[in-house]
Design a protein around this motif. Structure first.
Motif, PDB file in Angstrom:
ATOM      1  N   SER A 154       0.847  -1.194   0.000  1.00 37.33           N
ATOM      2  CA  SER A 154       0.000   0.000   0.000  1.00 37.33           C
ATOM      3  C   SER A 154       0.882   1.244   0.000  1.00 37.33           C
ATOM      4  O   SER A 154       2.058   1.200   0.363  1.00 37.33           O
ATOM      5  N   SER A 155       0.302   2.375  -0.397  1.00 37.08           N
ATOM      6  CA  SER A 155       1.088   3.602  -0.555  1.00 37.08           C
ATOM      7  C   SER A 155       1.684   4.098   0.750  1.00 37.08           C
ATOM      8  O   SER A 155       2.688   4.812   0.747  1.00 37.08           O
ATOM      9  N   ASP A 156       1.081   3.740   1.897  1.00 35.46           N
ATOM     10  CA  ASP A 156       1.642   4.152   3.179  1.00 35.46           C
ATOM     11  C   ASP A 156       2.669   3.162   3.718  1.00 35.46           C
ATOM     12  O   ASP A 156       3.242   3.375   4.790  1.00 35.46           O
ATOM     13  N   GLY A 157       2.886   2.066   2.990  1.00 37.75           N
ATOM     14  CA  GLY A 157       3.895   1.089   3.386  1.00 37.75           C
ATOM     15  C   GLY A 157       3.519   0.219   4.558  1.00 37.75           C
ATOM     16  O   GLY A 157       4.351  -0.534   5.073  1.00 37.75           O
ATOM     17  N   ARG A 158       2.250   0.253   4.981  1.00 34.78           N
ATOM     18  CA  ARG A 158       1.834  -0.504   6.167  1.00 34.78           C
ATOM     19  C   ARG A 158       1.366  -1.917   5.841  1.00 34.78           C
ATOM     20  O   ARG A 158       1.384  -2.790   6.712  1.00 34.78           O
ATOM     21  N   PHE A 159       0.917  -2.148   4.609  1.00 36.52           N
ATOM     22  CA  PHE A 159       0.347  -3.439   4.258  1.00 36.52           C
ATOM     23  C   PHE A 159       0.871  -3.934   2.915  1.00 36.52           C
ATOM     24  O   PHE A 159       1.205  -3.139   2.033  1.00 36.52           O
ATOM     25  N   ALA A 160       0.916  -5.271   2.778  1.00 36.00           N
ATOM     26  CA  ALA A 160       1.271  -5.902   1.509  1.00 36.00           C
ATOM     27  C   ALA A 160       0.158  -6.881   1.152  1.00 36.00           C
ATOM     28  O   ALA A 160      -0.385  -7.574   2.028  1.00 36.00           O
ATOM     29  N   TYR A 161      -0.163  -6.951  -0.135  1.00 34.19           N
ATOM     30  CA  TYR A 161      -1.253  -7.803  -0.615  1.00 34.19           C
ATOM     31  C   TYR A 161      -0.696  -8.813  -1.606  1.00 34.19           C
ATOM     32  O   TYR A 161       0.128  -8.473  -2.459  1.00 34.19           O
ATOM     33  N   THR A 169      -7.178 -16.998  -3.720  1.00 35.84           N
ATOM     34  CA  THR A 169      -7.240 -16.120  -2.549  1.00 35.84           C
ATOM     35  C   THR A 169      -6.393 -14.870  -2.769  1.00 35.84           C
ATOM     36  O   THR A 169      -5.439 -14.857  -3.563  1.00 35.84           O
ATOM     37  N   VAL A 170      -6.757 -13.825  -2.045  1.00 33.32           N
ATOM     38  CA  VAL A 170      -5.955 -12.609  -1.926  1.00 33.32           C
ATOM     39  C   VAL A 170      -5.744 -12.379  -0.445  1.00 33.32           C
ATOM     40  O   VAL A 170      -6.702 -12.377   0.334  1.00 33.32           O
ATOM     41  N   SER A 171      -4.488 -12.198  -0.050  1.00 40.84           N
ATOM     42  CA  SER A 171      -4.163 -12.055   1.372  1.00 40.84           C
ATOM     43  C   SER A 171      -3.594 -10.678   1.663  1.00 40.84           C
ATOM     44  O   SER A 171      -2.890 -10.082   0.839  1.00 40.84           O
ATOM     45  N   CYS A 172      -3.903 -10.194   2.850  1.00 40.60           N
ATOM     46  CA  CYS A 172      -3.348  -8.943   3.350  1.00 40.60           C
ATOM     47  C   CYS A 172      -2.379  -9.255   4.479  1.00 40.60           C
ATOM     48  O   CYS A 172      -2.724  -9.992   5.419  1.00 40.60           O
ATOM     49  N   TYR A 173      -1.175  -8.688   4.394  1.00 46.20           N
ATOM     50  CA  TYR A 173      -0.173  -8.818   5.445  1.00 46.20           C
ATOM     51  C   TYR A 173       0.192  -7.434   5.959  1.00 46.20           C
ATOM     52  O   TYR A 173       0.345  -6.488   5.170  1.00 46.20           O
ATOM     53  N   ALA A 174       0.339  -7.306   7.261  1.00 45.35           N
ATOM     54  CA  ALA A 174       0.890  -6.081   7.826  1.00 45.35           C
ATOM     55  C   ALA A 174       2.405  -6.121   7.665  1.00 45.35           C
ATOM     56  O   ALA A 174       3.032  -7.163   7.890  1.00 45.35           O
ATOM     57  N   ILE A 175       2.982  -5.000   7.242  1.00 39.27           N
ATOM     58  CA  ILE A 175       4.443  -4.883   7.198  1.00 39.27           C
ATOM     59  C   ILE A 175       4.861  -4.270   8.525  1.00 39.27           C
ATOM     60  O   ILE A 175       4.685  -3.065   8.759  1.00 39.27           O
ATOM     61  N   THR A 209      -9.599   1.162  -3.006  1.00 34.77           N
ATOM     62  CA  THR A 209     -10.072   0.026  -3.791  1.00 34.77           C
ATOM     63  C   THR A 209      -8.883  -0.785  -4.280  1.00 34.77           C
ATOM     64  O   THR A 209      -7.852  -0.220  -4.668  1.00 34.77           O
ATOM     65  N   LEU A 210      -9.014  -2.111  -4.225  1.00 34.94           N
ATOM     66  CA  LEU A 210      -8.010  -3.003  -4.776  1.00 34.94           C
ATOM     67  C   LEU A 210      -8.648  -3.765  -5.937  1.00 34.94           C
ATOM     68  O   LEU A 210      -9.704  -4.377  -5.789  1.00 34.94           O
ATOM     69  N   TYR A 211      -7.979  -3.719  -7.088  1.00 36.68           N
ATOM     70  CA  TYR A 211      -8.439  -4.436  -8.275  1.00 36.68           C
ATOM     71  C   TYR A 211      -7.567  -5.669  -8.479  1.00 36.68           C
ATOM     72  O   TYR A 211      -6.332  -5.593  -8.386  1.00 36.68           O
ATOM     73  N   GLY A 230      -6.346  -2.356   6.761  1.00 29.35           N
ATOM     74  CA  GLY A 230      -5.840  -3.094   5.620  1.00 29.35           C
ATOM     75  C   GLY A 230      -6.793  -4.134   5.068  1.00 29.35           C
ATOM     76  O   GLY A 230      -6.530  -4.746   4.030  1.00 29.35           O
ATOM     77  N   THR A 231      -7.908  -4.354   5.744  1.00 34.81           N
ATOM     78  CA  THR A 231      -8.810  -5.437   5.353  1.00 34.81           C
ATOM     79  C   THR A 231      -9.587  -5.109   4.082  1.00 34.81           C
ATOM     80  O   THR A 231      -9.831  -3.951   3.748  1.00 34.81           O
ATOM     81  N   LEU A 232      -9.997  -6.189   3.409  1.00 33.64           N
ATOM     82  CA  LEU A 232     -10.696  -6.093   2.132  1.00 33.64           C
ATOM     83  C   LEU A 232     -12.131  -6.578   2.271  1.00 33.64           C
ATOM     84  O   LEU A 232     -12.409  -7.514   3.025  1.00 33.64           O
ATOM     85  N   THR A 233     -13.018  -5.955   1.514  1.00 28.32           N
ATOM     86  CA  THR A 233     -14.407  -6.386   1.435  1.00 28.32           C
ATOM     87  C   THR A 233     -14.787  -6.516  -0.035  1.00 28.32           C
ATOM     88  O   THR A 233     -14.620  -5.553  -0.801  1.00 28.32           O
ATOM     89  N   ALA A 234     -15.255  -7.694  -0.438  1.00 31.47           N
ATOM     90  CA  ALA A 234     -15.613  -7.917  -1.839  1.00 31.47           C
ATOM     91  C   ALA A 234     -16.762  -7.003  -2.246  1.00 31.47           C
ATOM     92  O   ALA A 234     -17.747  -6.864  -1.519  1.00 31.47           O
TER      93      ALA A 234
END
Length: 376
Positions: A154-161, A169-175, A209-211, A230-234
């Motif tokens: 993410s642009s703030d560097g806090r999360f990686a997808y 699956t698509v996963s979110c990780y905290a950096i 939004t994540l595409y 960082g969480t995603l909602t479909a």
């Protein structure tokens, strides 16, 4: 398919730019300049990188470029970039253990993120180590991510997808950074439809939004993103493009070993990269089977609607949109040319402006804005 008139905004307020293309078969990086007033592309130089050079990662300020090679000798090659001339200077070649299908940088430039499709893993590298040592070990490897195909921060560097094509699956990780160390910690894993085949990921300009592109359908899954957690909602999935109606969904079949049972892979969708215009209004997906760029329009409710298609270079694996949003640069793995298209600001339609001889096995594009004070 490009319809109607193409409107290009007046050029004086826009900088020309450089496009860097990795050529896997030639083992080099080709540098091109695109003129902002005409869209004309010209090749400036080619720089050796290594056998099967593929993914690249550009630093946020455009001063450093990293390229990963995927042959028997696996490396990350680092170059300094002159944004006035487009020239590359090789700084370091660091050997690594993994074959990386995707390489990206955290916005700070301190961490390199890699996805290994064949090893079903993602890796976190300290950029300072890559810049300083001949051999680099990752500070972290996360295994068990089936056919990991991409990883972006993410642009703030806090999360990686991470997109896992094999597990849908698509996963979110905290950096999580602590002093000079960092770790990826799982926050969430979300599923897409079975058989979707998530491949590449892109954020909307506002990061909300994540595409996610589908390799097996050439459609796009749309997720709302909470910037704090960082969480995603479909939210929705783009419609299947009518331009691909003659193709079947699903992975390209492999020979079974039994004579007469092979299925022609040219009957299957084989999508690759996804890119957005900087204003967030249009989303493009490349299909390698038909050699087409499929365009989608972002509607008022945030969903995507089919907008058209454009034929492009043969087997387009990678393409990129310039920072002004006026041009799209595309290459093809089975083409030795690189093409520049104008993007209609109103419709998103593409119009071919110029082509230039490139290299073999072209698969990845990065773009660097030319510094105005250095333009001759």
């Amino acid at each position: 398919m490009s319809n109607g008139r193409t409107h290009i905004m007046s050029a004086p307020t826009h900088a020309s730019f450089f496009a860097i293309v990795s050529n896997a078969a030639d083992g080099d990086l080709a540098v091109f300049r695109v003129d902002a007033s005409t869209g004309r592309i010209e090749r400036l130089a080619r720089h050796p990188a290594g056998e099967a050079v593929m993914p690249m990662a550009l630093s946020a300020d455009g001063s450093l470029l990293h390229a990963a090679t995927r042959a028997a000798k696996r490396t990350i090659v680092t170059y300094s970039v002159d944004s006035g001339t487009g020239s590359l200077a090789r700084l370091r070649t660091a050997s690594i253990a993994s074959s990386l299908a995707y390489l990206s940088l955290a916005p700070s430039g301190a961490w390199l993120l890699g996805a290994s499709y064949g090893e079903h893993s993602v890796s976190l590298y300290r950029a300072a180590d890559v810049h300083a040592h001949a051999h680099v070990e990752p500070v972290q490897v996360i295994d068990g991510i089936e056919n990991a195909h991409s990883i972006v921060a993410s642009s703030d560097g806090r999360f990686a997808y991470v997109a896992s094509l094999g597990s849908d699956t698509v996963s979110c990780y905290a950096i999580v950074e602590r002093a000079a160390d960092a770790r990826l910690e799982l926050v969430q894993k979300v599923r897409v439809e079975p058989g979707f085949g998530p491949r590449h990921l892109r954020f909307s300009p506002d990061g909300k939004t994540l595409y996610v592109s589908s390799e097996f359908r050439a459609t796009v899954a749309v997720f709302a993103r909470d910037a704090e957690t960082g969480t995603l909602t479909a939210r929705s999935i783009a419609p299947r493009a009518p331009a691909l109606a003659h193709l079947h969904d699903g992975p390209r079949p492999r020979a079974s070993g039994t004579a007469g049972t092979e299925v022609d892979p040219s009957t299957r969708i084989w999508a690759a990269d996804i890119q957005l215009t900087p204003d967030g209004r249009f989303v493009f997906v490349a299909d390698r089977t038909t050699s087409r760029l499929i365009s989608y329009r972002v509607t008022d409710d945030g969903s995507l609607e089919y907008a058209g298609y454009t034929d492009t270079e043969t087997q387009p694996r990678g393409f990129r949109i310039d920072p002004s949003g006026r041009f799209l640069v595309a290459c093809g793995e089975q083409s030795t040319h690189v093409a520049v298209f104008a993007i209609d600001a109103g419709s998103g339609a593409l119009a071919l402006l110029s082509r230039c001889e490139g290299g073999r096995g072209a698969n990845w594009v990065e773009i660097i804005r030319q510094m105005p004070h250095d333009v001759c």
